[in-house]
Design a protein around this motif. Structure first.
Motif, PDB file in Angstrom:
ATOM      1  N   GLN A  18       0.820  -1.208   0.000  1.00  0.00           N
ATOM      2  CA  GLN A  18       0.000   0.000   0.000  1.00  0.00           C
ATOM      3  C   GLN A  18       0.859   1.264   0.000  1.00  0.00           C
ATOM      4  O   GLN A  18       0.396   2.344  -0.410  1.00  0.00           O
ATOM      5  N   THR A  21       3.281   2.111  -1.897  1.00  0.00           N
ATOM      6  CA  THR A  21       3.511   2.650  -3.240  1.00  0.00           C
ATOM      7  C   THR A  21       2.444   3.672  -3.614  1.00  0.00           C
ATOM      8  O   THR A  21       2.744   4.772  -4.118  1.00  0.00           O
ATOM      9  N   TYR A  22       1.172   3.378  -3.389  1.00  0.00           N
ATOM     10  CA  TYR A  22       0.079   4.309  -3.674  1.00  0.00           C
ATOM     11  C   TYR A  22       0.156   5.534  -2.774  1.00  0.00           C
ATOM     12  O   TYR A  22      -0.104   6.665  -3.188  1.00  0.00           O
ATOM     13  N   ASN A  74       0.642   9.393  -4.011  1.00  0.00           N
ATOM     14  CA  ASN A  74      -0.313  10.426  -3.627  1.00  0.00           C
ATOM     15  C   ASN A  74       0.381  11.608  -2.974  1.00  0.00           C
ATOM     16  O   ASN A  74       0.072  12.770  -3.232  1.00  0.00           O
TER      17      ASN A  74
END
Length: 829
Positions: A460, A462-463, A467
């Motif tokens: 998670q 990476t996202y 962002n």
């Protein structure tokens, strides 16, 4: 006690006296307004003019004025055409019954033909003179046919053609003049043809008074001379003599016995215009002189005293003419001081409006800059909390939702679990491959599935990082926009101040310079002085091309101006138009107190053709000079492109007037936002003020620079990272006061760190600079480059660039030429 009563009574009496005066003034003003409305708006002035034109004659029996005047009124002010018709018929009646019949026939035939043929013509103003011409030709031919015993005589045909031609021309003249007789027409200025048309119309109206007398004095002589007096007093000799010639010509055509009036009126207009500096008395004196001279050689049988009395009556009318009327008329005629003041006032108004609009735009950009640069800390904190909560919710959805310890972790021990998960996130986000031993142990103790939680967080993360990076780019973009808007706002504010700087009047100084240069034997056609401030002189001179064929402006005029103004004046710009009648437009401005001479040497890595370094010397205007070196990351074409692009952007932004710090930050933001590659470049910039020799050094990731002053070597350095690495940084500015003869040595890292087997590059570079005996910038750059390459045994390990600038007093090329002024004049300050 009596004094007290008197003092108390005086204000009451004063008020009592001023009250009637105010009422009288208001009454006169209202009467004037009502009279203007009655005469101009209602059209009764056209009735009076029509009456005078209806009885005006040319060559004793031609009446070409009636139909052109009616046709012009019918076309331009149709609602007033009946009044004009009544006036024309009444004036014709004073001549004869036959004349009123002729005038009435012309007008009726014109109305009939115009109404019948109105569908066959579109441009009424173009076709109207032709309608008048053929109408007069037809009616005059018919009347001449019956008057000559029903036969066409060549003389009658010739007279009909002459009257028709005059009517054609008068129609054009009246169409130019009728709009002046309206309150709705707001005239800013008159063209030359409009001035002549107005003069002809007024002279034609005056000719309608021929034959009238008052106490033995001719009315037409009084009014014609009054007309000449007014225009010569307002406009000077040129217009005054023109009015005299035109009025005298029309009078001589109307009555051959009045031919000598042309010379009297023309001479009176010329003298009155030449003496207009004495105001009304000068114009009156010109008329008296012309009357006495013309009266001695004038008509036989006309007493000189009668002519003199007529002139005195015209002078009396001139002195009775309100100043408001002459001022308003003067504003309409080009060449008068009142017209010039009116134009200047209009230009000042437009300038102020433009400056105000620019200021408003500046305020708008400033407000937008504040809006973009304003960040609400609370909002950002809330946003980060929401991002963290979303991240943990995605992790717990994959791990904790199916765990039997869910209730214990997220209900009983919520805060402990929450902070532990945050710590894990922050450690993984910091770039560590594995968790620290302490945090890993805590996670093993608290969580039943620590490995699964760690893997889910890695996935998670990476996202989450993408962002966060997107959010950072948005913030940086906002900051870039804010900085750019602030810079544009400052530039527009400075531009508004420049607009409001009005050119001062330097008539006296222009005359002094004009006389001084012409006394030296040079011819000058025109001179304009825009500024005489010290070190900011701005003068434009127009001289014949032949007087500048050998560079006399640079060799003679500029040195003379330098002595006259006490400043170092040089030729800034020179534009010549060759040929026998050619002229040169030469701009003279103050020379800068200091001048900069530069030299540069550069080499690409391995002796290649493309270097990753770029350098530029930029004349920023406003007395500032910039030198910049940029070193792109690596070598080759990509590095060259990055460094060249950095300098190109910087040059464009600096030339627009934006502050140096804002310009560098803008370039940094643009380069860092336009690509995701790890590409950066250094920037070494110095801006020299050529008036006071203050140098501002701005270094972004660049190597130190050196200032050589005699045997003393000073190092200039700053500690900023290269452009494009950080999104936000502060630009350090190092200011140094230079002196004449100082040398500035700037270099890229390939030169500064290039010497082989050298531990202290600063000391080595200072020693080499100190050993150089020459002061020629180009020679110094070549020698430094050669020394560095020699330490490498001729090998070029990196791109290398050296730029050397020498600052020295700007000595004039030509010494000033002393000018001797008369004792009554002082030198221009």
């Amino acid at each position: 006690m009596e004094k007290a009563e008197r003092s108390l009574a005086e204000p009451v009496n004063r008020v009592g006296l001023e009250g009637p005066k105010v009422e009288v003034f208001k009454g006169l003003k209202q009467f004037s307004v009502h009279l203007q409305v009655l005469m101009l708006e209602k059209g009764f002035v056209l009735l009076l003019i029509g009456f005078l034109l209806g009885r005006a004659l040319i060559l004793s029996h031609l009446t070409p004025f009636s139909l052109p005047f009616f046709a012009a009124v019918f076309m331009l002010r149709r609602e007033c055409a009946p009044l004009a018709l009544i006036g024309l018929l009444a004036g014709s009646l004073t001549l004869s019954i036959e004349q009123i019949g002729y005038s009435f026939s012309c007008i009726v035939l014109f109305l009939i033909t115009y109404r019948l043929l109105k569908n066959f013509h579109r441009e009424h103003t173009v076709s109207l003179p032709f309608f008048v011409f053929f109408t007069v030709m037809a009616v005059k031919s018919v009347f001449s046919f019956f008057q000559s015993g029903q036969q066409f005589l060549p003389y009658d045909v010739l007279m009909a053609a002459i009257e028709s031609s005059l009517a054609f021309v008068l129609t054009l003249i009246f169409m130019q003049s009728i709009p002046f007789l309206s309150l709705k027409k707001r005239i800013k200025t008159l063209k030359i043809e409009e001035v002549v048309s107005l003069i002809i119309m007024l002279a034609s109206i005056t000719s309608g008074t021929i034959g009238w007398s008052l106490y033995g004095l001719s009315i037409e002589h009084i009014f014609s001379r009054y007309l000449v007096l007014v225009f010569s007093f307002i406009s000077g000799a040129a217009v005054g003599s023109t009015v005299g010639v035109v009025t005298g010509l029309i009078f001589s055509l109307a009555s051959v016995s009045s031919f000598f009036q042309m010379s009297l009126l023309a001479f009176a207009g010329l003298l009155g215009g030449l003496l207009k500096e004495w105001r009304k008395a000068g114009a009156a004196g010109g008329l008296i002189i012309a009357t006495l001279l013309a009266g001695m050689y004038g008509e036989q049988g006309v007493p000189i005293m009668q002519t003199l009395y007529e002139s005195l009556a015209a002078i009396a009318l001139l002195f009775l003419t309100p100043k408001m009327f002459t001022d308003q008329l003067a504003k309409l005629i080009p060449g008068t001081a009142e017209h010039s003041n009116e134009q200047q006032q209009y230009l000042r108004k437009m300038r102020d409006v433009t400056a105000s609009r620019v200021e408003q735009f500046s305020d708008v950009f400033q407000a937008l800059s504040k809006s973009f640069s304003h960040y609400n800390v609370d909002t950002l904190d809330d946003y980060e909390e929401r991002e963290l909560d979303m991240f943990l919710s995605h992790v717990t959805e994959k791990t904790c939702q199916t765990c039997f310890k869910k209730e214990q972790c997220w209900t009983t021990s919520f805060h402990q679990t929450y902070h532990l998960m945050k710590d894990v996130l922050y450690e993984l986000d910091s770039g560590q491959a594995e968790l620290s031993q302490k945090l890993s142990k805590e996670l093993d103790i608290h969580c039943f599935r620590p490995k699964r939680v760690e893997e889910a967080m890695q996935q998670q993360l990476t996202y989450y990082q993408a962002n966060q990076k997107l959010k950072k780019q948005v913030q940086d973009s906002r900051k870039l926009v804010a900085e750019q808007l602030r810079g544009v706002s400052e530039v527009m504010s400075d531009f508004a101040e420049e607009i409001q700087r009005e050119r001062e009047n330097h008539y006296h100084q222009e005359e002094q310079i004009f006389e001084a240069i012409e006394a030296f034997g040079l011819e000058i056609e025109h001179i304009d002085i825009y500024n005489l401030n010290k070190s900011n002189v701005d003068i434009e001179i127009i001289i014949p091309f032949g007087d500048n064929s050998h560079g006399e402006c640079q060799k003679l005029v500029a040195p003379m101006l330098s002595d006259i103004l006490g400043d170092n004046v040089i030729v800034h710009k020179e534009e010549c138009e060759g040929g026998p009648a050619g002229v040169c437009h030469v701009t003279f401005r103050s020379a800068k107190a200091f001048a900069v001479e530069t030299g540069a040497a550069h080499a690409a890595k391995g002796g290649g053709l493309v270097s990753g370094d770029s350098y530029s010397t930029i004349d920023l205007g406003a007395g500032k000079y910039a030198i910049a070196i940029s070193d792109g990351m690596g070598n080759g074409e990509r590095a060259h492109y990055e460094s060249h692009e950095t300098l190109r952007l910087l040059q464009q932004i600096l030339k627009s007037g934006i502050e140096e710090k804002v310009a560098i930050k803008s370039v940094n933001s643009i380069l860092s936002l336009r690509t995701t590659d790890e590409i950066y470049s250094t920037l070494d910039l110095v801006i020299i003020d050529l008036q006071d020799a203050v140098a501002n050094f701005l270094k972004v990731g660049s190597t130190p620079s050196f200032i050589k002053r005699g045997s003393k070597i000073m190092k200039v350095e700053a500690s900023n990272l290269p452009i494009g690495i950080l999104q936000e940084f502060e630009v350090d500015v190092v200011s140094e006061q230079l002196k004449s003869g100082d040398l500035i040595i700037m270099m890229s890292d390939g030169v500064f760190e290039g010497p082989k087997n050298v531990e202290n590059h600063d000391l080595w570079m200072k020693r080499k600079i100190q050993e150089i005996e020459t002061e020629d910038p180009q020679t110094i750059a070549d020698l430094l480059m050669e020394e560095v390459i020699r330490t490498r045994s001729g090998e070029i390990e990196d791109d290398m660039t050296v730029v050397v600038a020498k600052v020295e007093h700007n000595l004039p090329k030509w010494t000033s030429i002393p000018i001797s002024f008369p004792k009554r004049k002082k030198k221009i300050s």
